[in-house]
Design an enzyme around this catalytic site. Structure first.
Site, PDB file in Angstrom:
ATOM      1  N   THR A 125       0.838  -1.268  -0.012  1.00 14.01           N
ATOM      2  CA  THR A 125      -0.003  -0.213   0.102  1.00 14.01           C
ATOM      3  C   THR A 125       0.923   1.228   0.040  1.00 14.01           C
ATOM      4  O   THR A 125       1.853   1.302   0.502  1.00 14.01           O
ATOM      5  CB  THR A 125      -0.851   0.075   1.206  1.00 14.01           C
ATOM      6  OG1 THR A 125      -1.676   1.237   1.366  1.00 14.01           O
ATOM      7  CG2 THR A 125       0.061  -0.377   2.663  1.00 14.01           C
ATOM      8  N   ASP A 126       0.317   2.315  -0.562  1.00 10.25           N
ATOM      9  CA  ASP A 126       1.204   3.657  -0.486  1.00 10.25           C
ATOM     10  C   ASP A 126       1.231   4.044   0.964  1.00 10.25           C
ATOM     11  O   ASP A 126       2.182   4.927   1.146  1.00 10.25           O
ATOM     12  CB  ASP A 126       0.137   4.614  -1.056  1.00 10.25           C
ATOM     13  CG  ASP A 126      -1.232   5.067  -0.773  1.00 10.25           C
ATOM     14  OD1 ASP A 126      -1.663   4.308   0.263  1.00 10.25           O
ATOM     15  OD2 ASP A 126      -1.750   5.864  -1.279  1.00 10.25           O
ATOM     16  N   GLU A 127       0.483   3.466   1.836  1.00  7.21           N
ATOM     17  CA  GLU A 127       0.491   4.099   3.325  1.00  7.21           C
ATOM     18  C   GLU A 127       1.852   3.808   3.992  1.00  7.21           C
ATOM     19  O   GLU A 127       2.216   4.366   5.104  1.00  7.21           O
ATOM     20  CB  GLU A 127      -0.582   3.397   4.219  1.00  7.21           C
ATOM     21  CG  GLU A 127      -1.919   3.829   3.675  1.00  7.21           C
ATOM     22  CD  GLU A 127      -3.164   3.913   4.800  1.00  7.21           C
ATOM     23  OE1 GLU A 127      -2.753   3.727   5.864  1.00  7.21           O
ATOM     24  OE2 GLU A 127      -4.023   3.800   4.233  1.00  7.21           O
ATOM     25  N   TYR A 150      -1.371  -0.402  11.147  1.00  8.03           N
ATOM     26  CA  TYR A 150      -1.740  -0.995   9.881  1.00  8.03           C
ATOM     27  C   TYR A 150      -0.272  -0.874   9.020  1.00  8.03           C
ATOM     28  O   TYR A 150       0.191  -1.751   8.504  1.00  8.03           O
ATOM     29  CB  TYR A 150      -2.837  -0.633   9.371  1.00  8.03           C
ATOM     30  CG  TYR A 150      -3.103  -0.526   7.927  1.00  8.03           C
ATOM     31  CD1 TYR A 150      -3.555  -2.094   7.251  1.00  8.03           C
ATOM     32  CD2 TYR A 150      -2.996   0.208   6.880  1.00  8.03           C
ATOM     33  CE1 TYR A 150      -3.456  -2.339   6.089  1.00  8.03           C
ATOM     34  CE2 TYR A 150      -2.885   0.055   5.361  1.00  8.03           C
ATOM     35  CZ  TYR A 150      -3.377  -1.393   4.955  1.00  8.03           C
ATOM     36  OH  TYR A 150      -3.308  -1.597   3.675  1.00  8.03           O
ATOM     37  N   LYS A 154       2.179  -3.286   7.316  1.00  4.40           N
ATOM     38  CA  LYS A 154       2.242  -3.801   5.729  1.00  4.40           C
ATOM     39  C   LYS A 154       3.983  -3.351   5.345  1.00  4.40           C
ATOM     40  O   LYS A 154       4.307  -3.970   4.596  1.00  4.40           O
ATOM     41  CB  LYS A 154       1.431  -2.785   5.145  1.00  4.40           C
ATOM     42  CG  LYS A 154      -0.106  -3.029   5.125  1.00  4.40           C
ATOM     43  CD  LYS A 154      -0.288  -4.477   4.573  1.00  4.40           C
ATOM     44  CE  LYS A 154      -0.370  -4.678   3.140  1.00  4.40           C
ATOM     45  NZ  LYS A 154      -0.970  -5.652   2.592  1.00  4.40           N
TER      46      LYS A 154
END
Ligand code: NAD
Ligand code: DAU
Length: 337
Positions: A125-127, A150, A154
């Site tokens: 994810t971009d997060e 989260y 990741k």
């Protein structure tokens, strides 16, 4: 080729399975999913009898579950969509995020090694890149700086994938995508939550000042990119995907209300999410040059058709709100797996 799609009963995974069965010949899919609250087999009801589709109820943190699925179906490729995916839940209860997203990924990587899997794709994810200020974009070279439990889980999984490529020459690739929207998204996430609350006459809870920015991509564009990377991506490489459609949350909420012909009185500004990332935006030029991928669905058209999908699939989301969707497996699958 048979591929193990983990988390295939979730939002992006179920759309991916529909995409493969519709667009790619010669590939069979084994959907491997624990069916947590986010797993909904009703997303796949239309294709569940397709001979190219198989379902296994299993947990990616279980070596036994994973190895038994790989050997039973003679799996050659793995795409790992399975995860705890909701930032708010990771603030309320972080531990399961580490268990599923980190340990689960490592169990899959070990199995990929043991069974000489030809291709492993990790969905990230971009997060993992953290938060942007008012300008700039996330590039593949941007340092990882996750801010929530989260995104930290990741990012940890991404590091494991990197280590398995480097140390064991594992044929793995990785994608990092921005915020997805589309059919079958669990109504805890911004877009389906706002559509359903608007239709139900409830308040639309906007966190903080509503000016946090996300880069929205239609799930079909994301999944086309996932398949491109799975087929053509370079071993050990990671690819950014995004919709090139930056919107503030309040713009999204107003768009939904306007499309539904409702006024703005249902909007309610509420307490902000702790540690709320301000802005995400992806530079997608690398995957464009390397693999020829770019998003094709224009945001306004994609969001309009998504709102219409939720309008015409009221029973799908009502069964989620009532909890009835969770009995679909026991009622329909007990003799099949
Ligand atoms: P989701 O929450 O809708 O679905 C997750 C699925 O994983 C569910 O079917 C759930 O049952 C399954 N699962 C959870 N724990 C499991 C376990 N231990 N074993 C097997 N299955 C398990 O998530 P999503 O939004 O479809 O996201 C899919 C992936 O894409 C995730 O890895 C997420 O981090 C990533 N991602 C999501 C977005 C987004 O906007 N939704 C954007 C970029 C990346
Ligand atoms: O960027 C990719 C990520 O996008 C994925 O990795 C995650 O799995 C996915 O959940 C999503 O994370 P976000 O936190 O960006 O998505 P969410 O839909 O939870 O929130 C989007 C924005 O809307 C965020 O700024 C918080 C805000 N929000 C969200 C909800 C649920 C609200 O203002 N009100 C809400 O009720």
């Amino acid at each position: 080729m048979r591929i193990l799609v983990t988390g295939g009963a979730g939002f992006i995974g179920s759309n991916f399975i529909h995409f493969i069965l519709k667009n790619v010949d010669g590939v069979e899919v084994v959907n491997f999913d624990k069916l947590t609250y986010a797993g909904n087999l009703e997303n796949l009801a239309e294709i569940e009898k397709n001979p190219r589709y198989h379902f296994v109820k299993g947990d990616i943190t279980s070596k036994e579950n994973v190895e038994s699925a790989i050997t039973r179906f003679n799996v050659e490729g793995i795409i790992n969509f399975a995860a705890e995916s909701h930032v708010d839940r990771s603030i309320l209860g972080p531990l399961v995020f580490s268990e599923t997203n980190i340990i689960g990924t490592q169990v899959l990587l070990e199995a990929a090694r043991k069974f000489s899997i030809k291709r492993y794709l990790q969905i990230s994810t971009d997060e993992v890149y953290g938060s942007l200020g008012a300008t700039g974009l996330f590039h593949e070279t941007t340092p990882l700086a996750p801010n929530s439990p989260y995104s930290a889980s990741k990012a940890s999984a991404d590091m494991l994938v990197r280590a398995y490529v480097h140390t064991f020459d594992l044929p793995a690739v990785l994608t990092r995508c921005s915020n997805n929207y589309g059919p079958y998204q669990f109504p805890e996430k911004l877009i389906p939550l706002m559509i359903i609350n608007a239709l139900s006459g409830k308040q639309l809870p906007v966190y903080g000042d509503g000016l946090n920015v996300r880069d929205w991509i239609h799930v079909e564009d994301h999944n086309r990119g996932v398949w491109d990377v799975f087929v053509k991506g370079r071993q050990g490489e990671h690819y950014n995907l995004g919709g090139m459609a930056e919107k503030t949350n309040i713009e999204i909420v107003k768009f939904i209300l306007n499309h539904l012909g409702k006024d703005e009185s249902q909007i309610k500004y509420v307490k902000d999410r702790p540690g709320h990332d301000r802005r995400y935006a992806m530079d997608v030029s690398f995957i464009g040059h390397e693999l020829g991928w770019k998003p094709q669905i224009k945001f306004e058209e994609g969001l309009s058709s998504t709102i219409d999908w939720y309008l015409s699939h009221q029973s799908w989301w009502e069964r989620i709100l009532s909890g009835d969707y969770q009995s679909y497996f026991s009622e329909n699958y007990k003799d099949r797996v």
